[in-house]
Scaffold this motif. Structure first.
Motif, PDB file in Angstrom:
ATOM      1  N   PHE A 256      31.165  37.365  22.397  1.00 10.16           N
ATOM      2  CA  PHE A 256      29.868  37.771  22.946  1.00 10.16           C
ATOM      3  C   PHE A 256      29.984  38.167  24.428  1.00 10.16           C
ATOM      4  O   PHE A 256      29.009  38.097  25.172  1.00 10.16           O
ATOM      5  CB  PHE A 256      28.849  36.638  22.796  1.00 10.16           C
ATOM      6  N   GLU A 257      31.131  38.615  24.850  1.00 11.88           N
ATOM      7  CA  GLU A 257      31.314  39.021  26.240  1.00 11.88           C
ATOM      8  C   GLU A 257      30.356  40.164  26.604  1.00 11.88           C
ATOM      9  O   GLU A 257      30.242  41.150  25.879  1.00 11.88           O
ATOM     10  CB  GLU A 257      32.759  39.483  26.471  1.00 11.88           C
ATOM     11  N   GLY A 258      29.621  39.993  27.684  1.00  8.32           N
ATOM     12  CA  GLY A 258      28.696  41.033  28.123  1.00  8.32           C
ATOM     13  C   GLY A 258      27.370  41.064  27.387  1.00  8.32           C
ATOM     14  O   GLY A 258      26.570  41.976  27.596  1.00  8.32           O
ATOM     15  N   CYS A 259      27.118  40.069  26.530  1.00  2.69           N
ATOM     16  CA  CYS A 259      25.836  40.006  25.803  1.00  2.69           C
ATOM     17  C   CYS A 259      24.808  39.349  26.725  1.00  2.69           C
ATOM     18  O   CYS A 259      24.497  38.148  26.605  1.00  2.69           O
ATOM     19  CB  CYS A 259      25.994  39.237  24.497  1.00  2.69           C
ATOM     20  N   ILE A 260      24.258  40.119  27.628  1.00  2.00           N
ATOM     21  CA  ILE A 260      23.416  39.590  28.697  1.00  2.00           C
ATOM     22  C   ILE A 260      22.048  39.122  28.219  1.00  2.00           C
ATOM     23  O   ILE A 260      21.337  38.418  28.939  1.00  2.00           O
ATOM     24  CB  ILE A 260      23.251  40.625  29.827  1.00  2.00           C
ATOM     25  N   SER A 261      21.632  39.498  27.010  1.00  2.00           N
ATOM     26  CA  SER A 261      20.320  39.098  26.490  1.00  2.00           C
ATOM     27  C   SER A 261      20.381  37.869  25.594  1.00  2.00           C
ATOM     28  O   SER A 261      19.345  37.425  25.087  1.00  2.00           O
ATOM     29  CB  SER A 261      19.680  40.261  25.711  1.00  2.00           C
ATOM     30  N   LEU A 262      21.561  37.332  25.406  1.00  2.00           N
ATOM     31  CA  LEU A 262      21.716  36.181  24.523  1.00  2.00           C
ATOM     32  C   LEU A 262      21.002  34.962  25.113  1.00  2.00           C
ATOM     33  O   LEU A 262      21.261  34.560  26.245  1.00  2.00           O
ATOM     34  CB  LEU A 262      23.208  35.865  24.353  1.00  2.00           C
ATOM     35  N   LYS A 263      20.078  34.389  24.333  1.00  2.00           N
ATOM     36  CA  LYS A 263      19.198  33.333  24.852  1.00  2.00           C
ATOM     37  C   LYS A 263      19.882  31.971  24.922  1.00  2.00           C
ATOM     38  O   LYS A 263      19.867  31.302  25.939  1.00  2.00           O
ATOM     39  CB  LYS A 263      17.936  33.246  23.981  1.00  2.00           C
ATOM     40  N   ASP A 264      20.467  31.531  23.831  1.00  2.00           N
ATOM     41  CA  ASP A 264      21.025  30.181  23.765  1.00  2.00           C
ATOM     42  C   ASP A 264      22.538  30.246  23.611  1.00  2.00           C
ATOM     43  O   ASP A 264      23.052  30.733  22.612  1.00  2.00           O
ATOM     44  CB  ASP A 264      20.406  29.420  22.588  1.00  2.00           C
ATOM     45  N   ARG A 265      23.244  29.757  24.604  1.00  2.00           N
ATOM     46  CA  ARG A 265      24.702  29.770  24.576  1.00  2.00           C
ATOM     47  C   ARG A 265      25.281  28.363  24.414  1.00  2.00           C
ATOM     48  O   ARG A 265      26.490  28.205  24.323  1.00  2.00           O
ATOM     49  CB  ARG A 265      25.248  30.379  25.876  1.00  2.00           C
ATOM     50  N   SER A 266      24.431  27.383  24.370  1.00  3.88           N
ATOM     51  CA  SER A 266      24.875  25.988  24.456  1.00  3.88           C
ATOM     52  C   SER A 266      25.743  25.553  23.285  1.00  3.88           C
ATOM     53  O   SER A 266      26.597  24.679  23.430  1.00  3.88           O
ATOM     54  CB  SER A 266      23.674  25.054  24.572  1.00  3.88           C
ATOM     55  N   ASN A 267      25.530  26.127  22.126  1.00  5.85           N
ATOM     56  CA  ASN A 267      26.273  25.706  20.935  1.00  5.85           C
ATOM     57  C   ASN A 267      27.466  26.609  20.621  1.00  5.85           C
ATOM     58  O   ASN A 267      28.059  26.512  19.553  1.00  5.85           O
ATOM     59  CB  ASN A 267      25.340  25.688  19.713  1.00  5.85           C
ATOM     60  N   LEU A 268      27.820  27.481  21.562  1.00  2.00           N
ATOM     61  CA  LEU A 268      28.902  28.415  21.330  1.00  2.00           C
ATOM     62  C   LEU A 268      30.139  28.052  22.160  1.00  2.00           C
ATOM     63  O   LEU A 268      30.004  27.554  23.282  1.00  2.00           O
ATOM     64  CB  LEU A 268      28.448  29.836  21.717  1.00  2.00           C
ATOM     65  N   PRO A 269      31.337  28.285  21.616  1.00  2.41           N
ATOM     66  CA  PRO A 269      32.549  28.002  22.373  1.00  2.41           C
ATOM     67  C   PRO A 269      32.598  28.836  23.662  1.00  2.41           C
ATOM     68  O   PRO A 269      32.187  29.986  23.679  1.00  2.41           O
ATOM     69  CB  PRO A 269      33.670  28.411  21.417  1.00  2.41           C
ATOM     70  N   LYS A 270      33.096  28.243  24.716  1.00  2.00           N
ATOM     71  CA  LYS A 270      33.202  28.939  26.003  1.00  2.00           C
ATOM     72  C   LYS A 270      34.008  30.218  25.878  1.00  2.00           C
ATOM     73  O   LYS A 270      33.724  31.239  26.553  1.00  2.00           O
ATOM     74  CB  LYS A 270      33.849  28.014  27.021  1.00  2.00           C
ATOM     75  N   SER A 271      35.006  30.219  24.996  1.00  2.00           N
ATOM     76  CA  SER A 271      35.864  31.393  24.848  1.00  2.00           C
ATOM     77  C   SER A 271      35.108  32.624  24.348  1.00  2.00           C
ATOM     78  O   SER A 271      35.577  33.750  24.513  1.00  2.00           O
ATOM     79  CB  SER A 271      37.012  31.088  23.874  1.00  2.00           C
ATOM     80  N   CYS A 272      33.899  32.419  23.766  1.00  2.00           N
ATOM     81  CA  CYS A 272      33.102  33.552  23.282  1.00  2.00           C
ATOM     82  C   CYS A 272      32.723  34.505  24.400  1.00  2.00           C
ATOM     83  O   CYS A 272      32.435  35.686  24.160  1.00  2.00           O
ATOM     84  CB  CYS A 272      31.816  33.055  22.617  1.00  2.00           C
ATOM     85  N   PHE A 273      32.679  34.002  25.634  1.00  2.00           N
ATOM     86  CA  PHE A 273      32.162  34.797  26.743  1.00  2.00           C
ATOM     87  C   PHE A 273      33.268  35.201  27.728  1.00  2.00           C
ATOM     88  O   PHE A 273      32.979  35.712  28.799  1.00  2.00           O
ATOM     89  CB  PHE A 273      31.068  34.007  27.470  1.00  2.00           C
ATOM     90  N   GLU A 274      34.511  34.991  27.344  1.00  2.00           N
ATOM     91  CA  GLU A 274      35.630  35.295  28.243  1.00  2.00           C
ATOM     92  C   GLU A 274      36.313  36.602  27.869  1.00  2.00           C
ATOM     93  O   GLU A 274      36.189  37.067  26.742  1.00  2.00           O
ATOM     94  CB  GLU A 274      36.647  34.138  28.207  1.00  2.00           C
TER      95      GLU A 274
END
Length: 274
Positions: A256-274
Motif C-alpha cells: 500500500f505504498e503511497g496510498c494516501i487515502s487509506l483510513k486505518d493502517r493499524s492492523n496492517l504490517p509495517k512493510s506494506c507501506f515501505e
C-alpha cells in the motif's frame, strides 16, 4: 514511402518468414491478405510494427498458435482502430506478446476464447492502448507463468477489469496487469486461495481512481505475492483483510505504498507501506 503491400498468397509458412517485413513503413495504410491457417514460429512477429498509417488489420484465421507467431505484430500502429478476430483456442508461449502494444486508437479488444493458457501468452498485449475502454472476457481457470503480465499496463481509459475466475495461480500471472490504469474503478473478484511467486506483483499499481480493493482470501502465501499490489492507489480508502498476517514482511512489501487515502493502517504490517 511504401503505400501498398504486395500480395502474400502462401498458405504454408516457415519460421520467422515475415518477421519485421513492413516494420516502420509509416505510409502503409492497408495490409495484404494473410490466408495461412497453419503458422510457424515468429512467422508474423513485428510484421507491421510502427506502421503508423495502418487503419485496418488482415484476417488471422489460425486456431492453433505457435511460439511468438503474433509477437509485436501491430506494435505502435497508432491509427489502428479495430483488431482482427482471434479465434485461436490453442495458444503457445509468447504468442500474443506485445501484439497491440501502443495502438493508441484501438477502442475495442478482440474476444479471447482460450481457456488454457501458455507462458507469457498475453504479455503486454494491450499495453499503452490508451483508448481501450473495455477489456475482453478472460475465461481461463488454468493459468501459466506470466500469462497476463502487463496485459493492460497504461490503458488509461479502462474503467472495469474482467472477471478472473482462477483459484490456483501461476508465477507472475497477474504481475502489473493493470498498472497505470488511472481510470480503473471496478476490480474483479480474486477467489484464488493457492498463490504463486509474484502472482499479484504490482497488479493495480498507480490505479489512482481505485477506491475499493478486492477480498484476498488466501491463508498460505508465496514469495512477493502481494509486492506493491496497490502501490500508488491514491484514492484507495480501505484495505482488504489479510488473514495470513503472521508471515514474513516480504509477502506484503510495498503493498500500500503511497496510498494516501487509506483510513486505518493499524492492523496492517509495517512493510506494506515501505
Amino acid at each position: 514511402s511504401l503505400v501498398e503491400a504486395p500480395a502474400l498468397p502462401a498458405t504454408e509458412l516457415a519460421d520467422s518468414c515475415y518477421i519485421g517485413m513492413f516494420s516502420g513503413c509509416t505510409s502503409l495504410s492497408a495490409p495484404p491478405a494473410l490466408p495461412a491457417e497453419k503458422l510457424a514460429e515468429d512467422c508474423y512477429a513485428a510484421m507491421f510494427k510502427g506502421c503508423t498509417s495502418l487503419t485496418e488489420a488482415p484476417a488471422l484465421p489460425a486456431t492453433k498458435l505457435v511460439y511468438g507467431c503474433y509477437w509485436a505484430m501491430f506494435q505502435g500502429c497508432t491509427s489502428l482502430e479495430e483488431a482482427p478476430a482471434l479465434p485461436a483456442t490453442e495458444l503457445a508461449n509468447s504468442c500474443y506478446k506485445l501484439m497491440f502494444s501502443g495502438c493508441t486508437s484501438l477502442v475495442e479488444a478482440p474476444a479471447l476464447p482460450a481457456t488454457e493458457l501458455s507462458d507469457s501468452c498475453y504479455h503486454l498485449m494491450f499495453s499503452g492502448c490508451t483508448s481501450l475502454s473495455e477489456a475482453p472476457a478472460l475465461p481461463a481457470k488454468e493459468l501459466a507463468k506470466n500469462c497476463y503480465y502487463e496485459m493492460f499496463k497504461g490503458c488509461i481509459s479502462l474503467e472495469k477489469a474482467p472477471a478472473l475466475p482462477a483459484t490456483k495461480l501461476a508465477k507472475g500471472c497477474y504481475n502489473s496487469m493493470f498498472e497505470g490504469c488511472t481510470s480503473l474503478k471496478d476490480t474483479p473478484v480474486l477467489p484464488a486461495t493457492e498463490l504463486a511467486d509474484s502472482c499479484y506483483y504490482s497488479m493495480f499499481e498507480d490505479c489512482t481512481s481505485l477506491v475499493e480493493a478486492p477480498a484476498l482470501p488466501a491463508t498460505e502465501l508465496a514469495d512477493s505475492c502481494y509486492y506493491s499490489m496497490f502501490s500508488g492507489c491514491t484514492s484507495l480508502s480501505e484495505a482488504p483483510a489479510l488473514p495470513a498476517m503472521e508471515l514474513a514482511m516480504l509477502y506484503y512489501y510495498g503493498m500500500f505504498e503511497g496510498c494516501i487515502s487509506l483510513k486505518d493502517r493499524s492492523n496492517l504490517p509495517k512493510s506494506c507501506f515501505e
